[in-house]
Design a protein around this motif. Sequence first.
Motif, short mmCIF file in Angstrom:
data_model
loop_
_atom_site.label_atom_id
_atom_site.label_comp_id
_atom_site.label_asym_id
_atom_site.label_seq_id
_atom_site.Cartn_x
_atom_site.Cartn_y
_atom_site.Cartn_z
N ALA A 1 1.15 -1.46 -0.25
CA ALA A 1 -0.26 -0.37 -0.01
C ALA A 1 0.68 1.30 -0.11
O ALA A 1 2.06 1.52 0.69
CB ALA A 1 -0.68 0.17 1.15
N THR A 2 0.19 2.30 -0.76
CA THR A 2 1.12 3.60 -0.28
C THR A 2 1.28 3.90 0.84
O THR A 2 1.79 4.84 1.44
CB THR A 2 0.49 4.59 -1.69
N HIS A 3 -0.15 4.25 1.45
CA HIS A 3 -0.87 5.15 2.60
C HIS A 3 -2.04 3.82 3.09
O HIS A 3 -2.58 3.16 2.55
CB HIS A 3 -0.54 6.27 3.19
N LEU A 4 -2.69 4.48 4.65
CA LEU A 4 -3.46 3.22 5.47
C LEU A 4 -4.69 4.76 5.15
O LEU A 4 -3.65 6.39 6.14
CB LEU A 4 -3.13 3.63 6.65
N GLU A 5 -5.65 5.08 5.28
CA GLU A 5 -6.60 6.16 5.54
C GLU A 5 -8.03 5.64 6.46
O GLU A 5 -8.71 4.56 6.11
CB GLU A 5 -7.07 6.21 4.11
N CYS A 6 -8.07 6.16 7.57
CA CYS A 6 -9.55 6.31 7.82
C CYS A 6 -10.89 6.48 7.58
O CYS A 6 -10.85 7.44 6.51
CB CYS A 6 -9.46 7.42 9.53
N THR A 7 -10.95 4.90 7.45
CA THR A 7 -12.67 5.02 6.75
C THR A 7 -13.93 5.86 7.40
O THR A 7 -14.42 5.74 6.68
CB THR A 7 -13.04 3.86 7.07
N ARG A 8 -13.66 6.92 8.56
CA ARG A 8 -14.79 7.54 8.58
C ARG A 8 -14.37 9.07 8.30
O ARG A 8 -15.70 9.38 7.57
CB ARG A 8 -14.93 7.42 10.52
N CYS A 9 -13.52 9.51 7.96
CA CYS A 9 -12.40 11.29 8.00
C CYS A 9 -11.45 11.31 7.07
O CYS A 9 -11.86 12.27 6.65
CB CYS A 9 -11.99 11.67 9.34
N GLY A 10 -11.15 10.32 6.25
CA GLY A 10 -10.34 10.39 4.93
C GLY A 10 -8.60 10.15 5.82
O GLY A 10 -7.49 10.89 4.27
#
Lengths: 398, 398
Positions: free
Chosen positions: A17-26
Amino acid sequence: MTDISSPASAPAAFGGATHLECTRCGTRYESETLQRLSPCCEKPLYPRYDLAAIGARLRREDLAGRSADLWRYAELLPVRNPAHAVRLGEGWTPMIETPRLATRLGIGRCWVKDEGQNPTASFKARGLCMAISRAAELGIREVAIPSAGNAGSATAAYAAAAGMAAHVVVPRDTPHPIIQEMLALGADVELFDGLITDCAARVGEGVREHGWFDLSTLKEPYRVEGKKTMGYEVAEQLGWTLPDVIIYPTGGGTGLVGMWKAFDEMEAMGWIGSARPRMISVQAAGCAPIVRAFEEGTEYAEPWRDAHTYASGLRVPRAVGDFLILDAVRRSGGSALAVSDEEMREWTPIVGRDTGIFCAPEGAATAVAAARLRESGAIGPDDSVVLFNTGSGLKYVI
Amino acid sequence: MTDISSPASAPAAFGGATHLECTRCGTRYESETLQRLSPCCEKPLYPRYDLAAIGARLRREDLAGRSADLWRYAELLPVRNPAHAVRLGEGWTPMIETPRLATRLGIGRCWVKDEGQNPTASFKARGLCMAISRAAELGIREVAIPSAGNAGSATAAYAAAAGMAAHVVVPRDTPHPIIQEMLALGADVELFDGLITDCAARVGEGVREHGWFDLSTLKEPYRVEGKKTMGYEVAEQLGWTLPDVIIYPTGGGTGLVGMWKAFDEMEAMGWIGSARPRMISVQAAGCAPIVRAFEEGTEYAEPWRDAHTYASGLRVPRAVGDFLILDAVRRSGGSALAVSDEEMREWTPIVGRDTGIFCAPEGAATAVAAARLRESGAIGPDDSVVLFNTGSGLKYVI
């Protein structure tokens, strides 16, 4: 590990992956240290990829001849080094067309995606394979999980294959075959009086006291990446089309939200269009928090009290990804419905005789749902429908 | 059925046998009417193919990208019409390299061929898939089988998928999960006081009284054709080489003789050379007719009296193909040995912890055999060894 991919086609290129992202706020987080829920919102984190770059160099036709497991999609998976991929044959399960069941249900075409042919005989192999491979890559040597049963088996198997210690906490009345399997695979198994949510609290203690890494679904970012491969496989096995309807038995719901994520990724790479199947979430009448929230129109699901059903995989009173499940079901034009234990018991041999598949009660639940939705008109006579049998009936024999 | 083969490679061309041949005297019979044992010698019949013609038009590389089941070898199988292929995802099971088990055993490389990931969780799916597909092609609508357990499950599954009636006769003490599975798949199950040989007599009565078609192993010519695909897969999954040693748990022995047949077919097509693995036949100490015959140097095996072992698949006191098993073992430079139930019980969790595979007792028996042969020097430190786990441990949970 022997590479069973074909010499004639390009092997999968492991990416990450390039990064992780919060599924709520991005909010973005980097992916190369251990993460659990998002620090910002305490919600699940999704790995994200450079889909434009991957789509530019990888055509869907390039997948032909790759290994017959979920690693055929390695560019879209979070493991960076093939040496860390813990492989027991997970994924690329058969998509079995079932014409007699279709006739019984009065629908155009029907397939059963038979997840019982995974390692440890359930779909849980996909997520735990990915979570444990990635945990190994990030240096973890000891994992723990609360489970309704099948996730514990899969954890025991992949931890053994990776040479890790595994601690599994399951309800005392977890089906006997599953407990025997975990023990034979060398896991430290604790039987706990309570439900999976109570077991989760017990795992929390171990995490604090002993530093175990917690593999609870969606509380770490990688199980969903294993589960999403079900979405890739549905598309590839149906010749890069999607069915009109997917019916999915929903406990923690990671499979359903994982498939939804996969559809978006495939569209971003130009592999499929913007059409989506209607996603149907099936739960047990004795534990139906998502169904209740769907009917009440709420964004989140209240925990279900006094949860009970013999379909142990559906005995999940609270799903961390509740809002993701509800969002996918609603945006797809799908629905959520509950079926009784009696209906699951009644339909297990019906599915067996019509298809040759000895399904788990959760699998039988999808056939019950299909019949009811056909009756109500929510599924039409020309619809194509994929039912998910999430495990083998052998895991539920009393 | 959806074709899950890749669009990028040529699909398998269904062919069919040119004739059947008595395995004892070589007399030829035509293949398009129903046959059982050879009329000349009362011995098994083998389907034969025009291997020169097939080898001339089909290169081993052409298999890349074909469907991830045993139908990738359709040119070498007896079914003529793809519409008669009854498919539940059988074959192309994972070949799992197990480095920690190899270290424990003191051998160079070790793989477990995990047949527990077949439909109905055992290798029996291969043979019964082929026998029932071919029976369907020849117009049969009602089949019967005596079984030690797993073959009964597979019969129930494929008969259900084909829409046929299935009568299964098993010993009363057949493992409970297997009985539950057969019932859920709609088979007519009869529990019989006795061993598989007694059940066979009971099936014989049904054949005479009701005209059932008898699927007893090697008494019809097609189960062996499904089983032989294990030999094709070993070669293809190891990059068209064969291991030094194959260790195979032997009840009826169809898998072992099937692989031997596959090696000869592959050599005739130029896919492999003349080298062969040493074929090791493992039996249970409580039922070891092949081991006794091997040690005594006889061509046939006397029936074993008072057979007993919890490894139900090994509780076969008399094998119709005894002379074929003994011939393959001897010509390969292999051997036959018996292991105790206690050793199988001891090694099941050892294999589990080392590999992540919850194996059947028959699978554990192959690891016991490997350890003993390594100790005696019959397996050397640099040998490559394939162990066959013929089924999932889930089928034996008490």
